[in-house]
Design an enzyme around this catalytic site. Structure first.
Site, mmCIF file in Angstrom:
data_model
loop_
_atom_site.group_PDB
_atom_site.id
_atom_site.type_symbol
_atom_site.label_atom_id
_atom_site.label_comp_id
_atom_site.label_asym_id
_atom_site.label_seq_id
_atom_site.Cartn_x
_atom_site.Cartn_y
_atom_site.Cartn_z
ATOM 1 N N ARG A 36 0.794 -0.645 -0.131
ATOM 2 C CA ARG A 36 0.139 0.151 0.038
ATOM 3 C C ARG A 36 0.744 1.241 -0.110
ATOM 4 N NH1 ARG A 36 -2.717 -1.305 6.037
ATOM 5 N NH2 ARG A 36 -0.742 -0.675 7.564
ATOM 6 N N THR A 72 3.634 4.233 1.046
ATOM 7 C CA THR A 72 4.302 4.376 2.039
ATOM 8 C C THR A 72 4.460 5.754 2.276
ATOM 9 O OG1 THR A 72 5.923 3.576 1.102
ATOM 10 C CG2 THR A 72 5.131 2.023 1.538
ATOM 11 N N TRP A 74 13.404 3.258 -10.561
ATOM 12 C CA TRP A 74 12.459 3.480 -12.319
ATOM 13 C C TRP A 74 13.642 3.988 -13.706
ATOM 14 C CZ3 TRP A 74 9.091 -0.300 -12.626
ATOM 15 C CH2 TRP A 74 8.290 -0.136 -11.659
ATOM 16 N N SER A 105 6.364 -1.600 -17.408
ATOM 17 C CA SER A 105 5.318 -0.949 -17.738
ATOM 18 C C SER A 105 3.968 -1.639 -17.224
ATOM 19 C CB SER A 105 4.986 0.018 -19.576
ATOM 20 O OG SER A 105 3.784 0.663 -19.068
ATOM 21 N N HIS A 143 4.475 -1.406 -13.302
ATOM 22 C CA HIS A 143 4.582 -0.526 -12.974
ATOM 23 C C HIS A 143 3.611 0.480 -12.671
ATOM 24 C CE1 HIS A 143 6.681 4.100 -13.044
ATOM 25 N NE2 HIS A 143 5.963 4.256 -12.085
ATOM 26 N N ARG A 154 -2.167 10.070 -11.749
ATOM 27 C CA ARG A 154 -1.265 8.823 -12.734
ATOM 28 C C ARG A 154 -2.054 8.139 -14.320
ATOM 29 N NH1 ARG A 154 2.832 6.665 -8.665
ATOM 30 N NH2 ARG A 154 1.836 7.573 -7.115
ATOM 31 N N CYS A 170 12.879 1.318 0.000
ATOM 32 C CA CYS A 170 11.499 1.332 1.275
ATOM 33 C C CYS A 170 11.435 0.131 1.731
ATOM 34 C CB CYS A 170 10.422 2.112 1.032
ATOM 35 S SG CYS A 170 8.681 1.107 1.055
ATOM 36 N N CYS A 204 8.692 -1.581 -0.115
ATOM 37 C CA CYS A 204 8.547 -1.163 -1.323
ATOM 38 C C CYS A 204 9.200 -2.211 -1.968
ATOM 39 C CB CYS A 204 8.597 -0.077 -1.876
ATOM 40 S SG CYS A 204 7.319 1.093 -1.086
#
Length: 470
Positions: free
Chosen positions: A187, A189, A200, A254, A257, A289, A396, A399
């Protein structure tokens, strides 16, 4: 004279209609239309359409898959979150509470999982413990049984196999710990900014196939528009001149992502007080996004790539059914009743997946000249393997956990797709030496697909939420 009057009347009518058009303003597009109007119909390089995937996933697959992933076998994942980044040293660790990962205490993990993290039955556990002991000694001990010696050599060969698309953690390392995925959900963060962008950037710029003539800003953050400048520019990558395999590789990354961004938007920290934390759908975050206008038309393309990723992982699961159907295979935790029940549920899900009518046809991959195809496949594998290593550079920890799991899951799916002959030649019983999946691969494969499945389900939720917003 009559012609003049005719012209004058026509002119006045035209003016009147023009005024009427200005007076009655056409309704503007809804936010849902801006995000989803282009996310429909057939997907590029596929014979499947978005609507078929939505219906199949949301109503036939998603509920049962979630139940399976809540079982002990799939909820505990062993991972090393302390591996150093192999590419740079200046990692800024996220200090936020929501970036932290809570590992399991030893007594929280079922004994059957701890005793053999990638075997399937009690009998196999005894064998693998001998194998692991022999491997730690650095040689095949001649005092071991012939069967055990063979297993040591075969499993070592498997670990070094050129069919592995990921660099996996050494789960025997003291730094490797079990994590309960249900207690450490993926989720939002708060991890963002230059450090997140750098990850990325390296993935897209150095590890995605692309025409060498494409130029992109070195640091889009300098423009003051945040991460989206970079996301927009990379998404405009033209596919002219790229073969189907290279197009597919880019679309998989992609799509991954995009799926991660859907999760972060769906489980966003909406309220944080000393009384409670409230997580939920952040519509604004989702629009930033994926809105077609805000992303200059790129948001819908990202969502279509998410569906492409779904089809690839769905196809892999349909191809690997024979491996799980073997009577020797168990989802071994030590609880016989639960293990048997979970295997039944697993096979139900796999047979449902196999019945999907519009599977992706992977036969177009690496066709043509055999030498060129093998070279391209190796490039494909090495590029993806490198991306799996980049996950150790994420600052993270939560993550990093979900990044490592999902890249390993996708890597396992690719391994399956390129092992069709090995799967077909598996023995009906006994160890399968030529094609084999570790418990780590199995857990990551199904959880990674569970994440994509959740994303597709969440798109339906966002579509409904955005329906009346302009």
């Amino acid at each position: 004279m009559g012609r003049r009057w005719g012209f004058l009347i026509g002119f006045l009518v035209a003016v009147g209609l023009l005024g009427l058009g200005h007076g009655e303003q056409q309704p503007s597009e809804t936010a849902a239309q801006r995000c989803f109007c282009q996310v429909s119909g057939y997907l590029d390089d596929c014979t499947c359409d978005v609507e078929t995937i939505d219906k199949f996933n949301n109503y036939r697959l998603f509920p049962r898959l979630q139940k399976l992933l809540e079982s002990d076998y799939f909820r505990y994942y062993k991972v090393n979150l302390k591996r150093p980044c192999p590419f740079w040293n200046d990692i800024n660790q996220c200090g936020r509470r929501d970036c932290a990962v809570k590992p399991c205490h030893s007594d929280e993990v079922p004994d059957g999982i701890k005793s053999a993290s990638y075997k399937y039955s009690e009998e196999a556990n005894n064998l693998i413990e001998e194998c692991e002991q022999a491997e730690r000694l650095g040689a095949v001990d001649e005092s071991l049984s012939e069967e055990t010696q063979k297993a040591v050599l075969q499993w070592t060969k498997h670990d070094d196999s050129s069919d592995n698309f990921c660099e996996v953690d050494d789960i025997q390392s003291p730094d490797a710990e079990y994590v309960d995925l249900l207690l450490n959900p993926e989720r939002y963060t708060g991890y963002k900014g230059p450090d997140a962008w750098k990850i990325w950037n390296v993935i897209y710029e150095e590890n995605c196939f692309k025409p060498q003539t494409i130029k992109r800003p070195l640091n889009p953050l300098a423009s003051g528009q945040g991460n989206f400048t970079y996301e927009i520019s990379i998404s405009k990558l033209p596919f002219v001149g790229l073969c189907v395999e290279k197009r597919a590789f880019y679309r998989l990354i992609s799509g991954l992502h995009a799926s991660i961004n859907v999760h972060l938007s769906a489980r966003y920290l909406l309220q944080d007080t000393w009384l409670e934390k409230k997580w939920g759908h952040n519509i604004t975050e989702f629009q930033q996004r994926f809105d077609g206008i805000l992303t200059e038309g790129e948001g819908p393309r990202r969502l279509k790539n998410l569906y492409f990723l779904y089809l690839i992982e769905l196809r892999a699961l349909s191809k690997v059914v024979p491996f799980f159907e073997r009577p020797d295979f168990q989802l071994f935790t030590g609880n016989k009743d639960q293990d048997a029940e979970n295997k039944m549920l697993l096979l139900e899900i796999l047979h449902e997946i196999k019945s999907f009518p519009l599977h992706f046809d992977e036969n177009s991959f690496f066709a043509g000249n055999k030498k060129e195809a093998n070279k391209l496949k190796e490039d494909f594998r090495l590029h993806f393997r490198n991306i799996s290593r980049i996950m150790d550079c994420v600052g993270c920890l939560k993550c990093r956990l979900w990044g490592k799991l999902q890249t390993q899951g996708l890597g396992t799916a690719l391994k399956i797709l390129f092992s069709e002959k090995l799967i077909a030649n598996m023995p009906e019983s006994g160890p399968s030496y030529e094609f084999h999946l570790t418990r780590q691969e199995i857990v990551s494969l199904f959880n990674a697909f569970g994440r994509i499945s959740t994303s597709v389900k969440e798109l339906e939720n966002f579509r409904n939420l955005l329906q009346n917003i302009h």
